[in-house]
Each structure stands twice: as C-alpha cells, then as structure tokens.
Design a protein around this motif. Sequence first.
Motif, PDB file in Angstrom:
ATOM      1  N   ASP A  44      68.185  14.133  27.428  1.00  0.00           N
ATOM      2  CA  ASP A  44      67.016  14.652  26.715  1.00  0.00           C
ATOM      3  C   ASP A  44      67.068  16.172  26.589  1.00  0.00           C
ATOM      4  O   ASP A  44      67.457  16.873  27.522  1.00  0.00           O
ATOM      5  CB  ASP A  44      65.733  14.283  27.473  1.00  0.00           C
ATOM      6  CG  ASP A  44      65.223  12.901  27.099  1.00  0.00           C
ATOM      7  OD1 ASP A  44      65.791  12.286  26.178  1.00  0.00           O
ATOM      8  OD2 ASP A  44      64.250  12.451  27.733  1.00  0.00           O
ATOM      9  N   GLU A  45      66.600  16.635  25.454  1.00  0.00           N
ATOM     10  CA  GLU A  45      66.541  18.071  25.170  1.00  0.00           C
ATOM     11  C   GLU A  45      65.832  18.856  26.276  1.00  0.00           C
ATOM     12  O   GLU A  45      66.173  20.010  26.554  1.00  0.00           O
ATOM     13  CB  GLU A  45      65.792  18.236  23.839  1.00  0.00           C
ATOM     14  CG  GLU A  45      65.614  19.637  23.347  1.00  0.00           C
ATOM     15  CD  GLU A  45      64.730  19.661  22.092  1.00  0.00           C
ATOM     16  OE1 GLU A  45      64.465  18.594  21.530  1.00  0.00           O
ATOM     17  OE2 GLU A  45      64.317  20.750  21.697  1.00  0.00           O
ATOM     18  N   HIS A  83      68.560  24.406  28.144  1.00  0.00           N
ATOM     19  CA  HIS A  83      68.068  25.697  27.660  1.00  0.00           C
ATOM     20  C   HIS A  83      68.875  26.085  26.426  1.00  0.00           C
ATOM     21  O   HIS A  83      70.090  25.895  26.396  1.00  0.00           O
ATOM     22  CB  HIS A  83      68.254  26.783  28.715  1.00  0.00           C
ATOM     23  CG  HIS A  83      67.180  26.793  29.739  1.00  0.00           C
ATOM     24  ND1 HIS A  83      67.165  27.656  30.801  1.00  0.00           N
ATOM     25  CD2 HIS A  83      66.056  26.042  29.869  1.00  0.00           C
ATOM     26  CE1 HIS A  83      66.099  27.431  31.544  1.00  0.00           C
ATOM     27  NE2 HIS A  83      65.419  26.458  31.001  1.00  0.00           N
ATOM     28  N   MET A  87      62.139  14.725  20.404  1.00  0.00           N
ATOM     29  CA  MET A  87      62.997  15.379  21.383  1.00  0.00           C
ATOM     30  C   MET A  87      64.446  15.028  21.073  1.00  0.00           C
ATOM     31  O   MET A  87      64.805  13.874  20.960  1.00  0.00           O
ATOM     32  CB  MET A  87      62.619  14.918  22.791  1.00  0.00           C
ATOM     33  CG  MET A  87      63.559  15.436  23.827  1.00  0.00           C
ATOM     34  SD  MET A  87      62.855  15.705  25.446  1.00  0.00           S
ATOM     35  CE  MET A  87      61.639  14.443  25.598  1.00  0.00           C
ATOM     36  N   LEU A  88      65.265  16.066  20.948  1.00  0.00           N
ATOM     37  CA  LEU A  88      66.672  15.837  20.645  1.00  0.00           C
ATOM     38  C   LEU A  88      67.349  15.086  21.788  1.00  0.00           C
ATOM     39  O   LEU A  88      66.942  15.191  22.946  1.00  0.00           O
ATOM     40  CB  LEU A  88      67.394  17.172  20.460  1.00  0.00           C
ATOM     41  CG  LEU A  88      66.992  18.041  19.272  1.00  0.00           C
ATOM     42  CD1 LEU A  88      67.777  19.350  19.313  1.00  0.00           C
ATOM     43  CD2 LEU A  88      67.271  17.311  17.976  1.00  0.00           C
ATOM     44  N   LEU A  89      68.374  14.344  21.442  1.00  0.00           N
ATOM     45  CA  LEU A  89      69.259  13.751  22.439  1.00  0.00           C
ATOM     46  C   LEU A  89      70.552  14.552  22.328  1.00  0.00           C
ATOM     47  O   LEU A  89      71.249  14.482  21.320  1.00  0.00           O
ATOM     48  CB  LEU A  89      69.492  12.276  22.103  1.00  0.00           C
ATOM     49  CG  LEU A  89      70.178  11.447  23.169  1.00  0.00           C
ATOM     50  CD1 LEU A  89      69.300  11.344  24.411  1.00  0.00           C
ATOM     51  CD2 LEU A  89      70.485  10.054  22.636  1.00  0.00           C
ATOM     52  N   ARG A 143      74.745  28.107  21.477  1.00  0.00           N
ATOM     53  CA  ARG A 143      75.025  27.897  22.892  1.00  0.00           C
ATOM     54  C   ARG A 143      73.875  27.106  23.507  1.00  0.00           C
ATOM     55  O   ARG A 143      72.711  27.356  23.214  1.00  0.00           O
ATOM     56  CB  ARG A 143      75.167  29.239  23.613  1.00  0.00           C
ATOM     57  CG  ARG A 143      76.214  30.160  22.987  1.00  0.00           C
ATOM     58  CD  ARG A 143      76.398  31.413  23.807  1.00  0.00           C
ATOM     59  NE  ARG A 143      75.114  31.957  24.229  1.00  0.00           N
ATOM     60  CZ  ARG A 143      74.946  32.726  25.297  1.00  0.00           C
ATOM     61  NH1 ARG A 143      75.977  33.054  26.041  1.00  0.00           N
ATOM     62  NH2 ARG A 143      73.750  33.181  25.615  1.00  0.00           N
ATOM     63  N   ASN A 198      68.374  18.871  12.261  1.00  0.00           N
ATOM     64  CA  ASN A 198      68.445  18.818  13.729  1.00  0.00           C
ATOM     65  C   ASN A 198      69.591  17.954  14.242  1.00  0.00           C
ATOM     66  O   ASN A 198      69.695  17.711  15.443  1.00  0.00           O
ATOM     67  CB  ASN A 198      67.138  18.313  14.347  1.00  0.00           C
ATOM     68  CG  ASN A 198      66.319  19.453  14.893  1.00  0.00           C
ATOM     69  OD1 ASN A 198      66.815  20.567  15.020  1.00  0.00           O
ATOM     70  ND2 ASN A 198      65.074  19.191  15.224  1.00  0.00           N
ATOM     71  N   ARG A 246      74.338  22.281  34.789  1.00  0.00           N
ATOM     72  CA  ARG A 246      74.180  23.737  34.738  1.00  0.00           C
ATOM     73  C   ARG A 246      75.354  24.424  34.035  1.00  0.00           C
ATOM     74  O   ARG A 246      75.596  25.607  34.237  1.00  0.00           O
ATOM     75  CB  ARG A 246      73.938  24.325  36.127  1.00  0.00           C
ATOM     76  CG  ARG A 246      72.630  23.840  36.734  1.00  0.00           C
ATOM     77  CD  ARG A 246      72.217  24.536  38.001  1.00  0.00           C
ATOM     78  NE  ARG A 246      72.064  25.976  37.872  1.00  0.00           N
ATOM     79  CZ  ARG A 246      71.037  26.579  37.293  1.00  0.00           C
ATOM     80  NH1 ARG A 246      70.069  25.872  36.746  1.00  0.00           N
ATOM     81  NH2 ARG A 246      70.981  27.902  37.235  1.00  0.00           N
ATOM     82  N   ARG A 247      76.025  23.676  33.173  1.00  0.00           N
ATOM     83  CA  ARG A 247      77.133  24.272  32.431  1.00  0.00           C
ATOM     84  C   ARG A 247      76.662  24.736  31.063  1.00  0.00           C
ATOM     85  O   ARG A 247      75.852  24.080  30.405  1.00  0.00           O
ATOM     86  CB  ARG A 247      78.221  23.214  32.193  1.00  0.00           C
ATOM     87  CG  ARG A 247      78.826  22.685  33.452  1.00  0.00           C
ATOM     88  CD  ARG A 247      80.061  23.460  33.797  1.00  0.00           C
ATOM     89  NE  ARG A 247      80.908  22.678  34.664  1.00  0.00           N
ATOM     90  CZ  ARG A 247      82.167  22.963  34.869  1.00  0.00           C
ATOM     91  NH1 ARG A 247      82.720  23.981  34.282  1.00  0.00           N
ATOM     92  NH2 ARG A 247      82.880  22.221  35.678  1.00  0.00           N
ATOM     93  N   TRP A 248      77.226  25.849  30.633  1.00  0.00           N
ATOM     94  CA  TRP A 248      77.044  26.292  29.252  1.00  0.00           C
ATOM     95  C   TRP A 248      78.083  25.608  28.377  1.00  0.00           C
ATOM     96  O   TRP A 248      79.226  25.420  28.782  1.00  0.00           O
ATOM     97  CB  TRP A 248      77.225  27.802  29.160  1.00  0.00           C
ATOM     98  CG  TRP A 248      76.034  28.549  29.650  1.00  0.00           C
ATOM     99  CD1 TRP A 248      75.789  28.968  30.916  1.00  0.00           C
ATOM    100  CD2 TRP A 248      74.906  28.961  28.871  1.00  0.00           C
ATOM    101  NE1 TRP A 248      74.579  29.610  30.989  1.00  0.00           N
ATOM    102  CE2 TRP A 248      74.011  29.629  29.746  1.00  0.00           C
ATOM    103  CE3 TRP A 248      74.554  28.836  27.523  1.00  0.00           C
ATOM    104  CZ2 TRP A 248      72.803  30.167  29.312  1.00  0.00           C
ATOM    105  CZ3 TRP A 248      73.350  29.375  27.105  1.00  0.00           C
ATOM    106  CH2 TRP A 248      72.484  30.028  27.991  1.00  0.00           C
TER     107      TRP A 248
END
Lengths: 92, 953
Positions: free
Chosen positions: A13-14, A18, A1-3, A56, A76, A64-66
């Motif tokens: 954590d990934e 999204h 799992m990416l950090l 993105r 990766n 909840r920010r893009w």
Amino acid sequence: MLLIPCPWCGPRDEAEFHYGGQAHVPYPEDPAALTDEEWARYLFFRDNPKGPHPERWSHADGCRRWFNAVRDTSSNEILAVYRAGEPRPVIA
Amino acid sequence: MTPQAFRLPEGGRVSRDEPVGFVFDGVRYQGYRGDTLASALLANGVHMTGTSIKLGRPRGIFSAGVEEPNAVVQIEAPFPEPMLPATTVELFDGLVASGLPGQGRLSADPDPARYDAVHAHCDVLVVGAGPAGLAAAAAAARSGARVVLADDQPELGGSLLGTREVLDGCPAAEWAAEVGRALEAAPEVRVLRRTTVFGYYDDNHLVAVERRTNHLGPLAPAHLSRERVWRIRARRVVLATGAHERSLAFADNDRPAVMLAGSARAYVNRYGAVPGRRAVVFTTNDSAYAAALDLAAAGVEIAAVADTRPERGEWARRAEQAGIEVLTGHAVVGTEGERRIASVTVAPLDGGSPSGAPREVAADLLLVSGGWNPVVHLFSQAGGRLWYDAELGSFVPDSCRQAVDVAGSARGVFHLSGCLADGAAAGRRATEAEGFAVEEPLALPRAAEEPRSPALPVFVVPGPDGAGSATHFVDLQRDVTVADLARATGAGMSSVEHLKRYTTAGTANDQGKTSGVLTSGAIAHLLGVDVGALGTTTYRAPYAPVSFAALAGRDRGVLHDPVRVTALHDRHVALGALFENVGQWKRPWYYPREGEDMAAAVLRECRAAREGVALMDASTLGKIEVRGPDSGIFLDLLYTNMMSTLKVGMIRYGVMCRADGMVFDDGTVIRLAQDRFLMTTTTGNAAAVLDWMEEWLQTEWPHLRVHCTSVTEQWATVALVGPRSREVLGSLAPELAVDNDAFPFMAWRDTAVAGIGARVCRISFSGELAYEINVLPWDAPALWDALLGAGGRLGITPYGTETMHVLRAEKGYPIIGQDTDGTVTPQDLGMGWAVSKKKPDFIGKRSHSRPDTARPDRKHLVGLLPDDPAVLLPEGAHLIDSEVLPAPPVPMLGHVTSSYRSAALGRTFALALVRGGRDRIGERLYAPVGDHVVPVTVASPVLHDPEGTRRDG
C-alpha cells in the motif's frame, strides 16, 4: 491508494511509502564549481510532466530502501520500478 | 387514522408477526420488522416528512433507497444522528426520529459505540447483489477465486425484492435467496450485507462501510462494532450497482406524494405498503407501466398514465387491458395539494411543449419516471469514462484504465434476462483474467422476455410561458429549479461544472443521485445543445455519506496516536509531574509542589539548576549510532562542522543543514571508536534525521561503508545539572575521576554510577556544569532513585521541559523548530563558528554563498529585554521600529520565537529573529501586543554567563 511494487518487497500500500520527488537529479560532483544559477536549478527546479515521470520512493514503513519508479502522472499507473543506481528503463 | 391503514393485508417481505413501535415528529406509529422508516411512514399514510431547506416547501418520501433527496431525518433516539434518508433507516422498536428542514444536529454526548476497520484482499469484488451482481458472484465463485460480494441492503436481491418478477417459474427473490445461501456456504466467498461501497480509488482499492448493529437499535450488543470500514484491495471489480430512476422537471413536481414509479412499486411489493389510493403515472419509458400494473393489482386505482411517447406500445396495451386509461403523447403540467398531492393536471404534448386543453385529474399519488440513470458513481471515481446512450437517455460506462467491469443495469441493460447473462459473463471474465479455470458456464434461470419499446427522453416539460418556471425542480434537496439554471445560462455559463457551483445543484448530501443527469438534461434543454455533448459533473467519493466515527474507527482517544513514555515515566507520575506532548512522547513539563502555579514551579526548578543541583529525564532525545569505516567522512558531509577529527572519548556539538543551507537539526556527536559514533537529535526530529541520513547514503553515496541504527530507546538518559552536580556524581561513581582536568567539558566516560553500568557525557544544555548519564532503560529507575538519594541533602530538584527551555534560552541555545522555521541558516543563529571553512563540501555549503543567504540584513537570532522587566512577551509577537503602530502595510522587522521569566536574570526576556538583529544590539524596538505597544531593547542572545565559565569549570 496506490499499490506500489517495491523492488525489494513486492506490492504494498502507498501508505507504507514516502515520496521523494523527481529521480535522476544527482547531487552535483562539485557544488563549489557551479554558478549561483546552476546551483539554484539543482535546488529548486524539477520537471512537472503530464505522463511518465521517473521519481524516487522510499519504502519507509517496510524495508526502508529507496528506489525509483516511473509513474504516469495523468493516470497514476506505475509503469516500472527499479533499484537505486539502476538506469531508467525504456518505457515503450 | 387506523394504524397502518395503507398496509396491504398480505404480501411484502416485512415480518408481520414482529410489530415495531416508533415515533416520528412526536407521533407514535407502528410498523413491522423489515420496514424502513419510510415504508413504515407510508404504511401509516404519512408522505410529508419535512420542508425544504431554502424555500420551506412541503416535501415527502420520493424514493425507496439511498438516492432519496427529500425524506432526510434526524434520529433522536437511541443515539442522535443527523441527516439520514428515511429510506435507508431500518425500523426498530424504540426508534425516535424527526423530519429535517435542511441540516441536522450532531450529538453533544460522546458516541458510546465502537467502530472498527478490516483490510481485505480478494480476486473479485462484486458490488451490488441484484440479479447481475448475484450472477457475477456466483459465476466467479465457481472458479475457486476469492470473491467478496458487497450490497447495501439487509437482504440480497436488489431490484428483485421490489418486483413480482419470476425466474424458472418461482418468485425471483427466492432465486436470490438461494444463490445467497450457496455463496455463503462457499469457502472462498465473503458476503457483506448492509455494506455500502462508497469510494473507488487507485489500483482497485475500494472502501466500504458495513452497518453492523444500527438496525438493532437499543438492543445492539455493546461488544459489537456499530459500523465497520472495509478497505478492500481487489484484483478485479465487477460493478453491478444498478440504476436510479430519475424525475422530470415540470411545474410543482416537488409536492409530497410525487414519487418515483419504481420506488412506489418497491413499496408495494417489498414492504406491502401502498403509497396512495388513486394514482396518476407520468412516464417517458416502459418501466412505469410495470409499476402501474403492480399498484393496480394491489388495489390502487390508476387514474391515468401520461406517456410522452406518441406511439402506443405493448405495455400501453397491457395497461389498457387492465382498465387503465393511457394518454399517449401527454405530459403532466402541474399538481395541486398542500401536504400531499390532491390533483394532477395533464396536457397533450406537441413538439415537446404542452399544447391543447389541460385536464385536471384527482389523485393522491403521482408516479414519475423520466428514465433510469445507471449508477456509474464508482465507475466514474475509478477513472472510467462515460458516454451518452441517446436511445436509453442515460450516461453509461465506456472504458476505464482500472481492472473493472460493469454489469447489468449499471451499464444500461434494463431487462432481467439481460442482467443475469451480463453479470454471469462479467464474473466469468474476471476470474479468467486472473487465471482461474472455469468449468461449464453457470446455469442461469429463465426469465420472461418482456416487450420493449424505445424511450422518449424528456427532461423539461416547459411551463405555459414556454420557459422553465420557478417550481420546476431539478434538485429537490438543494431547491434548485429550471429557473435558477436559466439565470445561470442567461449569465453566460455553459459548463455543467460551473452551473453546479453557481446554482449548488447536485451538491447536497444526496450527491445529486436523482438530480445530476436531470440537471444536465435541463441545461441542455436551455442551451439547445445535446446532453451527451454537455456531459455530467464529476462523481466523487463518498458515494453516500459516511460518519466520521466510522472513518476514525478505533483510532480515537488514547488509540489515536501511539504514546511513547520513557523508562522513568512512573517516577514522574509519582512526583506529580504535568506532562507535555513532544511528538509522540510524554515528557515531564514541570513538577508543581503544593500551592505552586506553573510560573512558581519553573522559577524554583531553574534556581535549583543554577544554584544547586537538579536533574531531568533526557531519554527522549533521538539517538542514532553510526558505524562503519567511512562514518567520519559521512558525518563530515552531514554536519556543517568537522566530525572526522573528533577524538575517541570526546563529544562535539553539530548543526545539520538541508541542501538549501537552512538549519535542519542539531545535536551532539560522541565518538565511541574510530569507526563508531553516537549522535543525538532533537526529540521530535529523530525519525526525520534518520530518514535524511538513509536517503543520502542510499541515493547519493552508496559507496560509503556506513550503517545507521536508531538507538533512542536502547538508552535512558538523566541530565544531572548544576554547580553541585559534580559532588553528586562523584559520590555515586567512585571509579570516575570527576575533576575538571580528568573529565573536561565535552568528554565522555564509561563507568559505574550507583553500581550501574553507565556512559557519562559532560554535555550541558543549560549552561551549567552538567552530566548526561546514559544507562540501559531497565536500570533507569534505580539510577534516578540513587541520584535523588545522593543529592537529597543538596536539595536535588527534578525539572521538566519548561525549565529546560528557560535555561537554554538564557544561554541563547536555539530549539530547532521553535527558534527556527526552515528559513534560518546557522549564520543567522550566530553559529558561524560551527560552520567549517576547511571542508570542501557539506550538505548546504554551496547555498551559504548564494546572494540571498549571504545578505547582511537577514534575520538574526537575538535576545530581547522588555523595558518593563515584568512584561512577558507572547511568542509569535511581531517587532516594529516605531512607538506608534503605523498604517498598514506595517513594516515587520521580525518576531519573538521564545519568551520566559528568568530566575537568574530576575526578569523576563525573549529570543527573537530580527532583521539585521546583530547590528541592532542596544536598539529600542516595539512589539505591538493587543491594544498597546511594548518597548523592548535588543540584546545578545546569550544573557547568562556569556563567558561560559560555569559550564566549563
């Protein structure tokens, strides 16, 4: 799992994020002025590089920010993160 | 046989004052606490544990650890569990197990045990508590860094538990115990025993499983989780995972009592069990001599050592001093014996092939050592590269992009003093890299310097015909032989990955721990290439099998997914509703009365809504409040129709598309104020719609001054439906003018209903006169009760989602996601009226003029009437235009998306997406269903009250 280092919250954590596809594919200024082919390119065509790729991400279960991240698709590794609207940093 | 006839009178780490009774293959045996099932079987003289999966050949205990390919057992009691290596099952009183010829059986009973999970973070994770891992953890712990040490054994020490090595003049296992005690006492250190790290993922995320109560058997306390998954994020990782011994491919190398030399050594030293009385040793390297000497000291007669190396090294001289015959330049070329070895045949080697007179040696045990494979699985999973060290005859770690270090025999350091120094250095490097100050280096105990001479790696001992025979096994669990590999290379395959898939070598649940490198070596031998150039297959998680129960943890049953219920849930339960899952929501499906089936209940509920008055809980509809001066502009971009012109106090239906022009969601928008809207979404799509809005606001239109907030759970909504709904509402809302002129369709009013502050919206999803009454959730039960009370004399009837679906389908209202599938435009749905021609742009507009989207023969939403009004079409049924099913490929015209029995129509009907459907109204089509073809007539999707007078009146 990416950090993933969210530029607002720090490393998380990934699973909290999204994925939002390639970054810097702006919605066309005037879609009506585009040919069918140009519009289809906006809709359906994306880069698929091996190596650094600006993309993105949304911190969906956090702030909840893009934001944007440059990720090396072969390792990766996340090479840079930057807030939406900021220019893509130069990766040495 | 005498109980435990093969147990030494003393020694080992088993508790001799704690005898344990167990049953294997129906026979009762005794062992000791501290045994594994395998060591207890060996102590009772049992080698053979079953037969092989493909060839049915007798097989026995081959190793002493997780790498075991043969002794795979089924646990029968206390709780059935399939396919566990007997070498990893800790013995407990009451264990019942049996050998498995291949696959095991899952229990038919639900597992009563608990499983859970922990997330952990640390500066340094050390995997493996052998000499290198303990030194690494001790060195790291001194700096004050947060350290996690994980080891798969019940006791720390790793290989030290199975040898007689000495540190600072004391048994090395005592040093291990002492270091373990110090680590446990350190405040920032966590020691995890019985914990297998099985996966190494990106950014140093490692996953482990801790077996917490398995070893207690029936005495396991119910309140403790049986297994626990650890998800560990480590800044640095030190892999001290040790090495697995490997076998060699020679004829009949698979018989019971053929055992890895180091494993036999562990059985003697750790468990006090001798695996035989008279042994032959076959080796390519020094390590097997230590095993031979330990076994000899335990009273096992060593009949001979066959060493592939022509030179007589220091270890060979030691063995000879102990009276052991050493045959240099020799190999084992065959074995005899049924249920266990009876004799071993050795022969001199010449240029890698047997030559000269073979000699048969009587023996009940054959120890083999083809060299050691560093356990590089986790390193490889982390993305690390390997290289082949020809001197060691092993693949060892090279570089890795992750912050990981490998120490000890896991990187090919095979002597004790080297492992200790290597581990300490790795531990220190890890902490220094994380900025922890280190005082003076860790003082390491002194280990004896043992003599070393180079190995002569041999993978295949050719048979008499010069080629690999059908009993030269490389993968014992998959029954793959050198002959199988030769067939594959003969067919032209030369990649290990292809050969693995073709022969299945390395694909069993032992993940090829003992067979992987041997397979590569055998392939290299067959192809005449260098094994280093050939490489290994890819190592993938999990390193060892993990139960699904452990991975699921607490996320089972009701905890599998959050359950959302509305404020009226208790009312629905009291009314006997059956529930339907819609996303995470529990929605009333229908409310059967005594003796009613679903069809009868739904027809009754529909009739009430169409003829009298009915009510339903609509609280689950997604609700999003949109605020800010640019809200109108934003909603105009989001919806296909115009929202900015909506007047305060009024409501508009809207459709949203994706940029590709396909319908994404629909719902109503009500304007609360000039800068404030409340929109509804499909129940299951609420989160996706809010995400969609945020995405556009944040990434494309950040200049718009708009904020979106989910208010789904801030409102409870009751739909009051039917020609007599106005009467009921009027009786409860004395301040509200309910006549059609004062309160028209698609208007909303704030008022008191039954004395409760409410927002009443004149919206209809049924085609009837209807109101949606929104109140605060805690007022919802009182509102519900008041409506039932006021409507009682009119026969007010609660209805569920099934009736809602029938009512909306009779009106041709689509459900997004049921009647659409991401390939349907608003125009396809017949909703061209909801697509603005005036707006310069909205999301999806440009796509509606793409040639494919503008085609006239796209699939349209239409109604279908089966010729037989009693026939209910199955949803998903395909439609064709011929009465007889043509030969494939059958030209499909479309499919049924919704299908119901209608009380209002007195017959069945359906909605369907049909190619050019609007031009086919009145046409006959056919739906092949099972063995027959159902004739249907295409109709308008609006089958009830097409003029809308009932809704608007």
